[in-house]
Design an enzyme around this catalytic site. Structure first.
Site, short mmCIF file in Angstrom:
data_model
loop_
_atom_site.label_atom_id
_atom_site.label_comp_id
_atom_site.label_asym_id
_atom_site.label_seq_id
_atom_site.Cartn_x
_atom_site.Cartn_y
_atom_site.Cartn_z
CG ASP A 184 -7.08 11.07 -4.24
OD1 ASP A 184 -7.21 11.46 -3.76
OD2 ASP A 184 -6.94 9.63 -3.14
C1 BGC Z 1 -7.70 11.12 -0.64
C2 BGC Z 1 -8.91 11.58 -0.95
C3 BGC Z 1 -8.88 13.55 -0.72
C4 BGC Z 1 -7.57 14.01 -1.15
C5 BGC Z 1 -7.33 15.66 -0.77
C6 BGC Z 1 -6.44 11.95 -0.68
O1 BGC Z 1 -5.59 11.46 0.34
O2 BGC Z 1 -7.83 10.04 -0.78
O3 BGC Z 1 -10.03 11.20 -0.39
O4 BGC Z 1 -10.06 13.65 -1.44
O5 BGC Z 1 -6.43 13.43 -0.41
O6 BGC Z 1 -7.82 15.29 0.27
#
Ligand code: BGC
Length: 723
Positions: free
Chosen positions: A267
């Site tokens: 993530d």
């Molecule tokens: C979130 C994810 C997301 C990623 C990309 C993160 O902060 O937890 O769910 O896919 O950002 O945008």
């Protein structure tokens, strides 16, 4: 097995080129997209060079066919080996046609529509240049303080698993190579992110492996069984180790035990965050832990590009680990057909035609209708008669902020507002008078007086209340999950008028309904219903459609009860009618144990009667299943849809078993007076669970079985499992 093309490319790549493939940056890092000079700061801050950017394997958060085509062309010009860029984005509940939030979709219990919504989202995203979506999010949730419950389909592992599969089918279709209007899916957040302590965002998660397997893992596994191409790590710890560096979770379980061969992405910044977690001294150790755990792509931090080349040269990381990660990424690119068609579905003409088309919006409207849950309807206040004079009051009476958090491509301006839709649905527009009443978090005497005047002149009052979309989603935990005080004040003032009052809620989490539930004669939970939300709610309020949603997450009595969920244990000192006056009982002194509204709950404008529960036998064996049947009759005067739910309780297990577990359901549409015989098969595999040694099997003995309209009000039978 790696493909020939991927293997050949790998042999030509330098170590630096390989490691760059593992880097994912956001759109503003790329020349074609960034505004003049704007990115210099972040690039310097991260220590990212132009070479890193041009060698990177994937980009996140970019879309728009022309944009992506230009980006890909430029990227290929700079790529020595002609390796195309993978374009990823969060297409969670729609691209420009925004569907209800996933928690709302969860309440539809409708897998076909859920799949259709993902298919449309994929189509709109694909023609706009996106290759991979960061969805579905399938984290099981029990704590509505956590803002991200809006992204989940709810608290039940079985229901979540069905939705996980439906979303993956919708996004990916049958064959990504030939279906250019599909996108690869990335299930997230692996694992158990939904259990963040206290519902506080990014907080610690700690649970037993047995619990992890029983409740939290099934939906991720279901997504992978459906062929989901990618997995995203979660921000949290699992058994004390952040997921992005957790070898046991990623190597042993995901790769070895489950055989996952797709791409694993961290993530956002989660690799570097291992330093803050306190398991890595610096970027180097973070990189080492993540690559050893098998994380292929590092999203938005530079630990890999800064340190992996040297770690390999020093012999501290085996180059084979880098190779396997690169191969997986190249193979995904190949599977998506990017080597032959680097622009894939990106097509400005198709984009102009398909995106936010009337046909897509029609599905969004249907799903919003099916996702709304009627929580109360005293005296049959709803549906409204088109001839009635209505005062529509509140911050959501004329608001486009009904899309929810993950709708970065959605347009609030283009969203169907409730006020306009109600004026169209009533006999004449002037029957619906709109007043602001209050803002989301403030109220003035002038607003209240205007609202009171409108209310006094009306036959019925509709209050449209809720949370702004900023109040839920990522980074939006709340400790008090009542409506903001300004809106509660509006309810108090308006209910003093003593007129029939219906409240429609637009929000992202189960709320504490104090100050709302008792005050309203009727209550409709619309969630964030998406682009066609206002139109869908008007369909329901005027009876053009009959509410059929059923809660997929319990509504707590108050925050003090959380976590409160239907599949809990009995405890050694359970609360019962007989024990309620005793002190040494598992209970609160001031609130009930039960949630205000249980999992599976929801009303209709018609009524359904359940006949006697009939079991084909009082025992079953592995070879001979039994059946449980019930006759359900529409006893009201409107056609409606009932969701008949089957729950089971294993009375005595090797480990404690939940009071009820959802094992099946059927949606049935009945005309007035019509009946349907609903039959479920109960077989041995249905009764298996994780034992203390983590074996998955059933035990002979007595079981209870429940069939009914929700997890609370179900009729009970019992049977034996015999070896
Ligand atoms: C979130 C994810 C997301 C990623 C990309 C993160 O902060 O937890 O769910 O896919 O950002 O945008």
């Amino acid at each position: 097995m790696a493909s020939r093309l991927a293997k050949e490319l790998l042999t030509k790549m330098t170590l630096e080129e390989k490691v760059s493939q593992l880097l994912q940056l956001a759109a503003p890092f790329y020349d074609e997209i960034k505004d003049d000079g704007e990115i210099t700061g972040p690039m310097e801050e991260l220590g990212i060079t132009d070479a890193h950017v041009s060698g990177s394997g994937s980009v996140l958060g970019v879309s728009g066919a022309e944009n992506v085509i230009a980006l890909q062309n430029k990227h290929l010009e700079n790529s020595r080996l002609g390796i195309p860029l993978l374009v990823m984005a969060d297409i969670v509940h729609g691209f420009k046609t925004i569907f209800p939030i996933p928690l709302a979709i969860g309440c539809s219990w409708d897998m076909e529509l859920a799949e259709a919504s993902a298919e449309i989202a994929a189509k709109e995203a694909a023609v706009s240049g996106v290759h991979v979506t960061f969805a579905p999010m399938v984290d099981l949730v029990r704590d509505p303080r956590w803002g991200r419950v809006m992204e989940s389909t709810g608290e039940d592992p079985y229901l979540n698993s069905l939705f996980a599969r439906a979303f993956v089918r919708g996004f990916q279709g049958q064959d990504l190579a030939s279906e250019k209007h599909r996108v690869a899916a990335c299930v997230k957040h692996f694992a158990a992110y939904g259990l963040a302590e206290g519902g506080r965002e990014y907080n610690t998660v700690d649970l037993s492996e047995r619990q992890l397997r029983e409740y939290y893992l099934p939906a991720y596994k279901a997504a992978l069984d459906e062929g989901c191409e990618m997995v995203m790590t979660s921000f949290n710890t699992v058994e004390g180790i952040p997921a992005s560096g957790n070898k046991k979770l990623m190597r042993d379980l995901l790769r070895e035990e489950w055989g996952f061969e797709g791409v694993l992405i961290s993530d956002w910044a989660a690799i570097k965050e291992m330093i803050a977690h306190g398991v890595a001294e610096g970027e180097e150790e973070a990189a080492l832990k993540a690559i050893e755990a098998g994380v292929d792509i590092e999203m938005m931090t530079p630990c890999y590009v800064h340190h992996l080349p040297q770690l390999v040269q020093e012999g501290r990381v085996d180059e084979a680990l880098i190779d396997e990660a690169v191969l997986r990424i190249l193979e995904l690119k190949e599977k998506l057909g990017l080597f032959e068609e680097p622009h894939r579905g990106a097509d400005p003409e198709a984009e102009a035609q398909l995106v936010f088309s009337a046909a897509h919006r029609e599905v969004a409207r249907e799903l919003a209708v099916k996702s709304s849950v009627l929580l109360k309807n005293e005296g049959g206040l709803l549906p409204l008669d088109p001839g009635q004079k209505v005062a529509l009051i509140g911050p959501f009476a004329a608001s486009g902020d009904i899309l929810g958090w993950w709708s970065w491509q959605g347009s609030k301006e283009k969203a169907a507002q409730l006020g306009t839709a109600m004026q169209q649905a009533s006999a004449q527009a002037s029957n619906v008078v709109i007043a602001q009443g209050c803002q989301i978090e403030s109220i003035s005497e002038a607003e209240v007086q205007e609202a009171e005047a409108a209310a006094k002149a009306a036959d019925v009052i509709i209050l449209a209340l809720g949370e702004s979309s900023e109040m839920s989603g990522e980074g939006a935990s709340r400790s008090d999950i009542r409506l903001p005080e300004a809106q509660l004040e509006l309810v108090r003032r308006i209910s003093l008028l003593g007129k029939p009052l219906a409240i429609v809620l637009f929000n992202g989490r189960p709320l504490d309904l104090h100050g709302v539930y008792d005050e309203a004669d009727a209550l409709l939970e619309a969630w964030y219903p998406g682009s066609e939300g206002g139109a869908a709610v008007a369909d329901l309020l005027y009876g053009k459609a009959n509410p059929s949603g059923r809660l997929s997450m319990s509504f707590p009595h108050t925050v003090g009860q959380i976590p409160v969920y239907y599949n809990h244990f009995n405890t050694g000192r359970p609360l019962s009618e007989a024990s309620s006056e005793e002190r040494y009982i598992s209970k609160y002194l001031d609130i009930p144990n039960e949630p205000l509204l249980p999992f599976g709950y929801g009303l209709s404008y018609t009524s359904f009667a359940y006949g006697e529960l009939v079991l084909s036998s009082d025992s079953l064996t592995a070879e001979n299943p039994l059946t449980a049947s019930v006759k359900v009759t529409n006893t009201g005067s409107l056609t409606g849809e009932e969701t008949v739910q089957l729950y089971v309780r294993d009375i005595t297990g090797e480990v404690v078993r939940p009071m009820k577990e959802l094992k099946g359901f059927r949606k049935v549409r009945l005309t007035p007076g019509e009946s349907a015989e609903i039959t479920f098969e109960i077989n041995e595999p249905l009764l298996r669970y994780y034992h203390s040694d983590l074996s998955y099997k059933s035990d002979p003995g007595r079981f209870e079985l429940f069939i009914g309209p929700n997890s609370r009000d179900a009729a009970k039978g019992s049977f034996q499992l015999v070896r």
